[in-house]
Scaffold this active site. Structure first.
Site, PDB file in Angstrom:
ATOM      1  N   ASN A   9     -59.676  32.063 125.800  1.00 31.40           N
ATOM      2  CA  ASN A   9     -58.917  30.823 125.940  1.00 31.40           C
ATOM      3  C   ASN A   9     -59.410  29.876 124.849  1.00 31.40           C
ATOM      4  OD1 ASN A   9     -57.661  28.486 126.680  1.00 31.40           O
ATOM      5  ND2 ASN A   9     -58.784  28.204 128.614  1.00 31.40           N
ATOM      6  N   TRP A  10     -58.645  29.820 123.778  1.00 32.33           N
ATOM      7  CA  TRP A  10     -59.066  28.986 122.639  1.00 32.33           C
ATOM      8  C   TRP A  10     -58.921  27.502 122.938  1.00 32.33           C
ATOM      9  CZ3 TRP A  10     -56.806  31.394 117.457  1.00 32.33           C
ATOM     10  CH2 TRP A  10     -57.388  32.654 117.258  1.00 32.33           C
ATOM     11  N   LYS A  11     -58.177  27.153 123.976  1.00 39.23           N
ATOM     12  CA  LYS A  11     -57.900  25.741 124.308  1.00 39.23           C
ATOM     13  C   LYS A  11     -57.294  25.042 123.085  1.00 39.23           C
ATOM     14  CE  LYS A  11     -61.435  25.975 127.795  1.00 39.23           C
ATOM     15  NZ  LYS A  11     -62.379  25.283 128.670  1.00 39.23           N
ATOM     16  N   HIS A  97     -54.858  26.165 134.771  1.00 46.40           N
ATOM     17  CA  HIS A  97     -56.240  25.928 134.340  1.00 46.40           C
ATOM     18  C   HIS A  97     -56.689  24.575 134.899  1.00 46.40           C
ATOM     19  CE1 HIS A  97     -59.720  25.175 131.847  1.00 46.40           C
ATOM     20  NE2 HIS A  97     -59.744  26.477 131.619  1.00 46.40           N
ATOM     21  N   GLU A  99     -58.221  22.234 133.619  1.00 43.32           N
ATOM     22  CA  GLU A  99     -57.974  21.096 132.721  1.00 43.32           C
ATOM     23  C   GLU A  99     -56.533  20.606 132.868  1.00 43.32           C
ATOM     24  OE1 GLU A  99     -59.376  23.144 129.237  1.00 43.32           O
ATOM     25  OE2 GLU A  99     -61.400  23.090 130.083  1.00 43.32           O
ATOM     26  N   GLU A 169     -62.361  30.281 138.256  1.00 42.86           N
ATOM     27  CA  GLU A 169     -63.211  29.499 137.344  1.00 42.86           C
ATOM     28  C   GLU A 169     -63.757  28.276 138.073  1.00 42.86           C
ATOM     29  OE1 GLU A 169     -61.967  30.171 132.973  1.00 42.86           O
ATOM     30  OE2 GLU A 169     -60.618  28.688 133.803  1.00 42.86           O
ATOM     31  N   GLY A 175     -67.474  25.115 130.375  1.00 44.21           N
ATOM     32  CA  GLY A 175     -67.933  24.350 129.216  1.00 44.21           C
ATOM     33  C   GLY A 175     -69.263  23.647 129.437  1.00 44.21           C
ATOM     34  N   SER A 215     -68.402  29.487 131.229  1.00 47.21           N
ATOM     35  CA  SER A 215     -69.615  29.767 130.452  1.00 47.21           C
ATOM     36  C   SER A 215     -69.970  31.252 130.384  1.00 47.21           C
ATOM     37  CB  SER A 215     -70.795  28.939 130.968  1.00 47.21           C
ATOM     38  OG  SER A 215     -70.511  27.559 130.843  1.00 47.21           O
ATOM     39  N   GLY A 237     -65.380  28.691 125.192  1.00 43.09           N
ATOM     40  CA  GLY A 237     -66.242  28.459 124.022  1.00 43.09           C
ATOM     41  C   GLY A 237     -66.635  29.720 123.266  1.00 43.09           C
TER      42      GLY A 237
HETATM   43  P1  PGA Z   1     -65.920  28.158 128.876  1.00 42.02           P
HETATM   44  O1  PGA Z   1     -64.394  27.917 129.348  1.00 42.02           O
HETATM   45  O2  PGA Z   1     -66.085  29.633 128.692  1.00 42.02           O
HETATM   46  O3  PGA Z   1     -66.059  27.374 127.625  1.00 42.02           O
HETATM   47  O4  PGA Z   1     -66.790  27.646 129.996  1.00 42.02           O
HETATM   48  C1  PGA Z   1     -63.780  28.799 130.228  1.00 42.02           C
HETATM   49  C2  PGA Z   1     -62.371  28.337 130.509  1.00 42.02           C
HETATM   50  O5  PGA Z   1     -62.155  27.123 130.651  1.00 42.02           O
HETATM   51  O6  PGA Z   1     -61.443  29.152 130.598  1.00 42.02           O
END
Ligand code: PGA
Length: 253
Positions: A9-11, A97, A99, A169, A175, A215, A237
């Site tokens: 997931n590059w966001k 997600h 976010e 998640e 993150g 993470s 990340g």
């Molecule tokens: P992260 O993000 O690996 O940076 O914790 C995971 C995600 O939000 O899908």
């Protein structure tokens, strides 16, 4: 046999040139991928066509969008339909997600509509769920996640539910560098599977891919993915570094 997936997931990261370099670097590496062991890369919308073209002809590597809209088409300025994504070769769409739930107020009911239109277009939804730190500290994470699954997915038939990939998640691990322990991940994944088993039966629940996210790194992926009910990961990340993501891919069961 249920699928094992390393999903990136590059966001909202990288410029076009950076994206192309990362894809090229990642595709230079060799992996053992097949029908049950896959890589999915959720890249920003402007790079979808680039990514689809780069992975063409590569077994087991697919491109995902990070979002979509609930309507088929029409006057929805700035939105992207599932039909559009399907027409350019996108095969997965990440939805729900944390976010998007937090910053764009996406509700369980709204996500149910997204699931429907995604499945209608023969695309695989990667449905994210997971609790906040407050809920984890109160010890009510199982009930919280059950409710997310029930309100967004339980209207689906048994045949449809096996086409959905779940990404659990915990928000407190996204993150933050604070990963759930492999036992914490296994416990809630097993719980999620038992929730599906109660609704759809044991055999259907055994077919559902449940990814862990939060993470995931090169140095913890093997332990997490080694757990019985953890079928791979959704990686933020660490997916922006080709070497690290390659290590994660190679940690798949
Ligand atoms: P992260 O993000 O690996 O940076 O914790 C995971 C995600 O939000 O899908």
């Amino acid at each position: 046999m249920r699928q094992q997936i390393a999903a990136a997931n590059w966001k909202m990261n990288l410029t076009y040139d950076n994206a192309e370099q990362l894809l090229d670097k990642l595709l230079e590496k060799s992996y053992t991928l097949n029908a049950n062991r896959k890589v999915v890369m959720a890249v920003p919308f402007p790079y979808l066509t680039l990514a689809v073209n780069k992975v063409k002809g590569r077994e087991g590597i697919f491109i995902a969008a990070q979002n979509c809209y609930t309507k088929k088409n029409g006057a929805y300025t700035g939105e992207t339909s599932v039909e559009m994504l399907q027409s350019i070769g996108v095969e997965y769409i990440v939805i729900g997600h944390s976010e998007r739930r937090e910053y764009f107020n996406e509700s369980n009911a709204f996500l149910a509509e997204k699931v429907n239109i995604i499945l209608e277009n023969n695309i695989t939804p990667i449905f994210c769920c997971g609790e906040s730190l407050t809920i984890r500290e109160a010890g009510t994470q199982n009930e919280f996640v059950d409710n997310q699954l029930k309100e967004s997915l339980f209207h689906l038939s048994a045949e449809q539910i096996t086409k959905v990939v779940i990404a659990y998640e915990p928000i407190w691990a996204i993150g933050t560098g604070k990963t759930a322990t492999s036992q914490q991940a296994q416990d809630i994944h097993q719980h999620i599977r038992s929730t599906f088993a109660a609704k759809y039966g044991h055999d259907v629940a055994q077919e559902i891919t449940i990814l862990y996210g939060g993470s995931v790194k090169g140095n913890n992926a093997a332990e997490l993915f080694g757990m019985q009910d953890v079928d791979g990961g959704l990686v933020g990340g660490a997916s922006l570094n080709a070497d690290e993501f390659a290590t994660i891919i190679n940690a798949l069961k």
